[in-house]
Design a protein around this motif. Structure first.
Motif, mmCIF file in Angstrom:
data_model
loop_
_atom_site.group_PDB
_atom_site.id
_atom_site.type_symbol
_atom_site.label_atom_id
_atom_site.label_comp_id
_atom_site.label_asym_id
_atom_site.label_seq_id
_atom_site.Cartn_x
_atom_site.Cartn_y
_atom_site.Cartn_z
ATOM 1 N N THR A 146 29.763 33.884 44.774
ATOM 2 C CA THR A 146 29.391 32.770 43.909
ATOM 3 C C THR A 146 30.066 32.940 42.553
ATOM 4 N N ALA A 147 30.390 31.834 41.932
ATOM 5 C CA ALA A 147 31.080 31.855 40.644
ATOM 6 C C ALA A 147 30.149 32.332 39.534
ATOM 7 N N ALA A 210 40.057 37.173 36.909
ATOM 8 C CA ALA A 210 39.165 36.108 37.367
ATOM 9 C C ALA A 210 39.567 35.595 38.744
ATOM 10 N N THR A 211 40.861 35.446 38.971
ATOM 11 C CA THR A 211 41.339 34.961 40.262
ATOM 12 C C THR A 211 41.132 35.997 41.360
ATOM 13 N N GLY A 212 41.409 37.256 41.056
ATOM 14 C CA GLY A 212 41.221 38.309 42.042
ATOM 15 C C GLY A 212 39.779 38.444 42.483
ATOM 16 N N LEU A 213 38.849 38.215 41.550
ATOM 17 C CA LEU A 213 37.428 38.413 41.853
ATOM 18 C C LEU A 213 36.710 37.146 42.292
ATOM 19 N N LYS A 214 37.142 35.975 41.778
ATOM 20 C CA LYS A 214 36.310 34.790 41.967
ATOM 21 C C LYS A 214 37.023 33.550 42.509
ATOM 22 N N GLY A 216 38.006 30.778 44.856
ATOM 23 C CA GLY A 216 37.420 30.236 46.073
ATOM 24 C C GLY A 216 35.927 30.424 46.203
ATOM 25 N N CYS A 217 35.290 31.016 45.198
ATOM 26 C CA CYS A 217 33.838 31.206 45.261
ATOM 27 C C CYS A 217 33.107 29.893 45.017
ATOM 28 N N ASN A 222 38.471 24.817 42.741
ATOM 29 C CA ASN A 222 39.659 25.579 42.372
ATOM 30 C C ASN A 222 40.295 25.045 41.097
ATOM 31 N N LEU A 223 40.259 23.723 40.925
ATOM 32 C CA LEU A 223 40.800 23.120 39.702
ATOM 33 C C LEU A 223 40.003 23.557 38.486
ATOM 34 N N GLU A 224 38.690 23.580 38.610
ATOM 35 C CA GLU A 224 37.847 24.035 37.498
ATOM 36 C C GLU A 224 38.109 25.504 37.184
ATOM 37 N N HIS A 225 38.338 26.293 38.227
ATOM 38 C CA HIS A 225 38.672 27.703 38.022
ATOM 39 C C HIS A 225 39.944 27.829 37.192
ATOM 40 N N ILE A 226 40.957 27.038 37.519
ATOM 41 C CA ILE A 226 42.221 27.071 36.787
ATOM 42 C C ILE A 226 42.018 26.637 35.340
ATOM 43 N N ILE A 227 41.217 25.592 35.136
ATOM 44 C CA ILE A 227 40.972 25.094 33.776
ATOM 45 C C ILE A 227 40.288 26.154 32.923
#
Length: 266
Positions: A146-147, A210-214, A216-217, A222-227
């Motif tokens: 989970t994020a 952040a990408t390595g750990l989270k 696709g959670c 995924n767009l929000e993760h990038i932002i």
């Protein structure tokens, strides 16, 4: 939770750091100094950081943020001493590019190496968790992640960006001042900001981490993760380059030049 569980987590983190040291020694032995060697160093540093931080999540979940922060503080000092010129973070190379010290091609290659190292290491961590040596690892190997983002994505991006800006400004000031315990001070500042943002954005301040750990959670797209973790952190870091050069900010962090003080006294 038992002290045995904490000891196992500590041992695993030490194992990861030890394997990374061996990896760096082999890289230095078999690869000539140059870009390829630097890419391997970045991949190794990123793998080490993400593997250790996967276990730090276990520590935070079971022993609290205070224990987590102590481990992070000392790990940051350790990494500063052994990583050399590797950063395991893409925006440090972006800063170098803005200052004319590297090229976009090198930035892209080092970012790719960091992402590969950070993301591929999860399988190693997963195998260790699968053995379930202690209760804190039970059902962790294959559970859905989970994020950590607990706020609106745009607010999360602002938090990551501002905290990264402060971290980078502190690092630049310490590099210029050169105090005896600069690494310890830098680690304290960074750890404090991570703890402050922990319950909001997760306090990553590093896109690769952040990408390595989270990535696709559940909890954000995924767009929000990038932002949040890429755009937010990178904008904050890049902004530190011109902001640090602003006279007021520079004088506030580093102090006025000696010549300026002398002129005022004359």
């Amino acid at each position: 939770m038992s002290s045995t569980a904490l000891a196992v987590s500590t041992g695993f983190m030490a194992l990861c750091c030890g394997l990374a040291c061996i990896g760096r020694q082999l890289t230095a032995k078999f690869l000539k100094p140059g870009l390829v060697q630097e890419l391997f160093y970045e991949a190794i540093a990123s793998a080490e950081m993400c593997a250790v931080c996967f276990e730090l999540i276990i520590v935070a979940d079971n022993f609290g943020v205070a224990t987590y922060s102590v481990y992070l503080f000392f790990l940051t000092i350790w990494w500063a001493r052994v990583w050399g010129n590797a950063s395991a973070c893409p925006y440090t190379h972006m800063e170098d590019m803005i200052e004319g010290n590297t090229s976009p091609r090198v930035v892209a290659l080092k970012t790719w190496a960091q992402i590969m190292g950070g993301c591929c290491v999860y399988r190693f961590v997963q195998v260790f968790w699968w053995f379930e040596f202690v209760e804190t690892h039970e059902n962790r190997a294959f559970e859905d992640c989970t994020a950590d983002l607990q706020v609106d994505p745009y607010l999360g991006a602002v938090i990551e960006g501002l905290a990264t800006l402060l971290c980078r400004l502190a690092s630049r000031a310490l590099a210029e001042l050169g105090p005896k315990h600069a690494t310890i001070i830098d680690s304290f500042v960074g750890t404090s900001l991570v703890v402050a943002a922990f319950n909001y954005s997760g306090g990553y301040f590093n896109p690769v981490l952040a990408t390595g750990l989270k990535w696709g959670c559940s909890g954000h797209t995924n767009l929000e993760h990038i932002i949040v973790y890429w755009i937010g952190a990178c904008v904050g870091a890049i902004a530190s380059v011109p902001v640090f050069k602003v006279k007021y900010v520079h004088d506030l962090l580093v102090g006025e030049p000696t010549d300026s003080i002398k002129d005022k006294t004359d």
